[in-house]
Design a protein around this motif. Structure first.
Motif, PDB file in Angstrom:
ATOM      1  N   LEU A  44     101.913  75.011  80.600  1.00 51.22           N
ATOM      2  CA  LEU A  44     102.819  74.720  81.712  1.00 51.22           C
ATOM      3  C   LEU A  44     104.237  74.455  81.194  1.00 51.22           C
ATOM      4  N   VAL A  45     104.353  73.773  80.062  1.00 51.58           N
ATOM      5  CA  VAL A  45     105.684  73.557  79.475  1.00 51.58           C
ATOM      6  C   VAL A  45     106.309  74.911  79.130  1.00 51.58           C
ATOM      7  N   ARG A  46     105.510  75.844  78.575  1.00 54.25           N
ATOM      8  CA  ARG A  46     106.027  77.179  78.229  1.00 54.25           C
ATOM      9  C   ARG A  46     106.506  77.934  79.456  1.00 54.25           C
ATOM     10  N   VAL A  47     105.713  77.865  80.535  1.00 54.40           N
ATOM     11  CA  VAL A  47     106.076  78.539  81.791  1.00 54.40           C
ATOM     12  C   VAL A  47     107.418  78.004  82.291  1.00 54.40           C
ATOM     13  N   LEU A  48     107.529  76.683  82.363  1.00 60.43           N
ATOM     14  CA  LEU A  48     108.756  76.066  82.886  1.00 60.43           C
ATOM     15  C   LEU A  48     109.939  76.329  81.965  1.00 60.43           C
ATOM     16  N   ASN A  49     109.697  76.282  80.664  1.00 61.68           N
ATOM     17  CA  ASN A  49     110.736  76.535  79.682  1.00 61.68           C
ATOM     18  C   ASN A  49     111.316  77.939  79.899  1.00 61.68           C
ATOM     19  N   ASN A  50     110.442  78.925  80.110  1.00 60.87           N
ATOM     20  CA  ASN A  50     110.888  80.299  80.363  1.00 60.87           C
ATOM     21  C   ASN A  50     111.713  80.393  81.641  1.00 60.87           C
ATOM     22  N   LEU A  51     111.238  79.751  82.717  1.00 64.43           N
ATOM     23  CA  LEU A  51     111.950  79.835  83.992  1.00 64.43           C
ATOM     24  C   LEU A  51     113.313  79.149  83.896  1.00 64.43           C
ATOM     25  N   LEU A  52     113.372  78.017  83.214  1.00 64.46           N
ATOM     26  CA  LEU A  52     114.647  77.313  83.053  1.00 64.46           C
ATOM     27  C   LEU A  52     115.592  78.119  82.153  1.00 64.46           C
ATOM     28  N   ALA A  53     115.063  78.691  81.066  1.00 63.53           N
ATOM     29  CA  ALA A  53     115.894  79.503  80.164  1.00 63.53           C
ATOM     30  C   ALA A  53     116.484  80.692  80.915  1.00 63.53           C
ATOM     31  N   ASN A  54     115.679  81.330  81.766  1.00 64.80           N
ATOM     32  CA  ASN A  54     116.163  82.460  82.566  1.00 64.80           C
ATOM     33  C   ASN A  54     117.278  82.033  83.502  1.00 64.80           C
ATOM     34  N   ALA A  55     117.064  80.910  84.182  1.00 64.24           N
ATOM     35  CA  ALA A  55     118.069  80.428  85.138  1.00 64.24           C
ATOM     36  C   ALA A  55     119.396  80.196  84.421  1.00 64.24           C
ATOM     37  N   VAL A  56     119.327  79.645  83.218  1.00 67.62           N
ATOM     38  CA  VAL A  56     120.543  79.353  82.460  1.00 67.62           C
ATOM     39  C   VAL A  56     121.174  80.642  81.937  1.00 67.62           C
ATOM     40  N   SER A  57     120.368  81.546  81.358  1.00 68.75           N
ATOM     41  CA  SER A  57     120.961  82.728  80.719  1.00 68.75           C
ATOM     42  C   SER A  57     121.500  83.736  81.725  1.00 68.75           C
ATOM     43  N   HIS A  58     120.983  83.744  82.952  1.00 72.01           N
ATOM     44  CA  HIS A  58     121.476  84.699  83.954  1.00 72.01           C
ATOM     45  C   HIS A  58     122.568  84.103  84.842  1.00 72.01           C
ATOM     46  N   HIS A  59     122.920  82.845  84.584  1.00 72.16           N
ATOM     47  CA  HIS A  59     123.881  82.166  85.455  1.00 72.16           C
ATOM     48  C   HIS A  59     125.290  82.697  85.237  1.00 72.16           C
ATOM     49  N   ASP A  60     126.122  82.619  86.275  1.00 72.04           N
ATOM     50  CA  ASP A  60     127.484  83.152  86.173  1.00 72.04           C
ATOM     51  C   ASP A  60     128.557  82.078  86.342  1.00 72.04           C
ATOM     52  N   GLN A  61     128.152  80.813  86.328  1.00 70.31           N
ATOM     53  CA  GLN A  61     129.125  79.711  86.499  1.00 70.31           C
ATOM     54  C   GLN A  61     129.045  78.778  85.293  1.00 70.31           C
ATOM     55  N   GLU A  62     130.076  77.936  85.159  1.00 71.60           N
ATOM     56  CA  GLU A  62     130.090  76.945  84.076  1.00 71.60           C
ATOM     57  C   GLU A  62     129.058  75.844  84.320  1.00 71.60           C
ATOM     58  N   GLU A  63     129.020  75.374  85.572  1.00 70.17           N
ATOM     59  CA  GLU A  63     128.117  74.266  85.905  1.00 70.17           C
ATOM     60  C   GLU A  63     126.863  74.840  86.565  1.00 70.17           C
ATOM     61  N   ILE A  64     125.704  74.376  86.138  1.00 72.82           N
ATOM     62  CA  ILE A  64     124.433  74.934  86.603  1.00 72.82           C
ATOM     63  C   ILE A  64     123.578  73.812  87.184  1.00 72.82           C
ATOM     64  N   THR A  65     122.997  74.068  88.349  1.00 74.32           N
ATOM     65  CA  THR A  65     122.042  73.113  88.906  1.00 74.32           C
ATOM     66  C   THR A  65     120.727  73.843  89.144  1.00 74.32           C
ATOM     67  N   ILE A  66     119.653  73.257  88.640  1.00 70.19           N
ATOM     68  CA  ILE A  66     118.313  73.810  88.822  1.00 70.19           C
ATOM     69  C   ILE A  66     117.461  72.693  89.426  1.00 70.19           C
ATOM     70  N   ALA A  67     116.712  73.029  90.475  1.00 70.20           N
ATOM     71  CA  ALA A  67     115.834  72.040  91.115  1.00 70.20           C
ATOM     72  C   ALA A  67     114.388  72.447  90.867  1.00 70.20           C
ATOM     73  N   VAL A  68     113.586  71.497  90.398  1.00 75.22           N
ATOM     74  CA  VAL A  68     112.154  71.736  90.214  1.00 75.22           C
ATOM     75  C   VAL A  68     111.415  70.788  91.147  1.00 75.22           C
ATOM     76  N   LYS A  69     110.556  71.361  92.011  1.00 77.37           N
ATOM     77  CA  LYS A  69     109.839  70.536  92.992  1.00 77.37           C
ATOM     78  C   LYS A  69     108.350  70.834  92.899  1.00 77.37           C
ATOM     79  N   THR A  70     107.550  69.790  93.024  1.00 76.71           N
ATOM     80  CA  THR A  70     106.106  70.020  93.112  1.00 76.71           C
ATOM     81  C   THR A  70     105.598  69.486  94.437  1.00 76.71           C
ATOM     82  N   SER A  71     104.546  70.113  94.917  1.00 79.66           N
ATOM     83  CA  SER A  71     103.849  69.576  96.078  1.00 79.66           C
ATOM     84  C   SER A  71     102.394  70.006  95.978  1.00 79.66           C
TER      85      SER A  71
END
Length: 158
Positions: A44-71
């Protein structure tokens, strides 16, 4: 693959803390913060690490916000990872999960495209699914939705 009996937020915080910095905000919201379930912590850490890395590497702004929610739904753990980046164009939602296909509007982005294919394979081994919704809001962002059956995988014999 051994399963650990831990609160699922342990894995999420471990991954989030790898990315938190002055320019990267990772907000976490937990449906049942102390619910203890069987799951593959490292996976699960690997899965989340990949998703967060993608969000950061594909981002086009200086400041980045990522929300992780569970239910927790009746039978599933639902994890959402949503970013405020440029998003994934309509026709490419399925393509991004294929091995060795990278899509990026960012010219500096380089990657072998292993990330999301590996993420999907791991989640499917657990009996779950992953899909992307984009734009997530106001014409921007991508939201990855992971559903993992509570009874199937997490309670599998260690």
């Amino acid at each position: 693959n051994k399963t650990d009996q831990l609160p699922v937020n342990n894995a999420i915080e471990a991954a989030a803390n790898l990315y938190r910095s002055p320019k990267i905000t990772v907000e976490t919201t937990y449906g049942s913060p102390n619910m203890v379930i069987h799951y593959e912590y490292d996976g699960l850490v690997r899965v989340l690490n990949n998703l967060l890395a993608n969000a950061v590497s594909h981002h086009d702004q200086e400041e980045i916000t990522i929300a992780v929610k569970t239910s927790y739904q009746t039978d599933n753990l639902r994890i959402e990872v949503e970013d405020d980046g440029p998003g994934v164009p309509e026709g490419r939602h399925e393509m991004i999960f294929e091995l060795f296909r990278t899509y990026s509007g960012n010219k500096e982005h380089t990657g072998v495209g292993m990330g999301l294919a590996m993420v999907r394979r791991l989640i499917e081994e657990w009996g779950g699914t992953i899909a992307v919704e984009s734009p997530a809001k106001e014409g921007r962002g991508a939201r990855f939705v992971i559903l993992i059956p509570l009874d199937l995988v997490w309670k599998r014999a260690p």
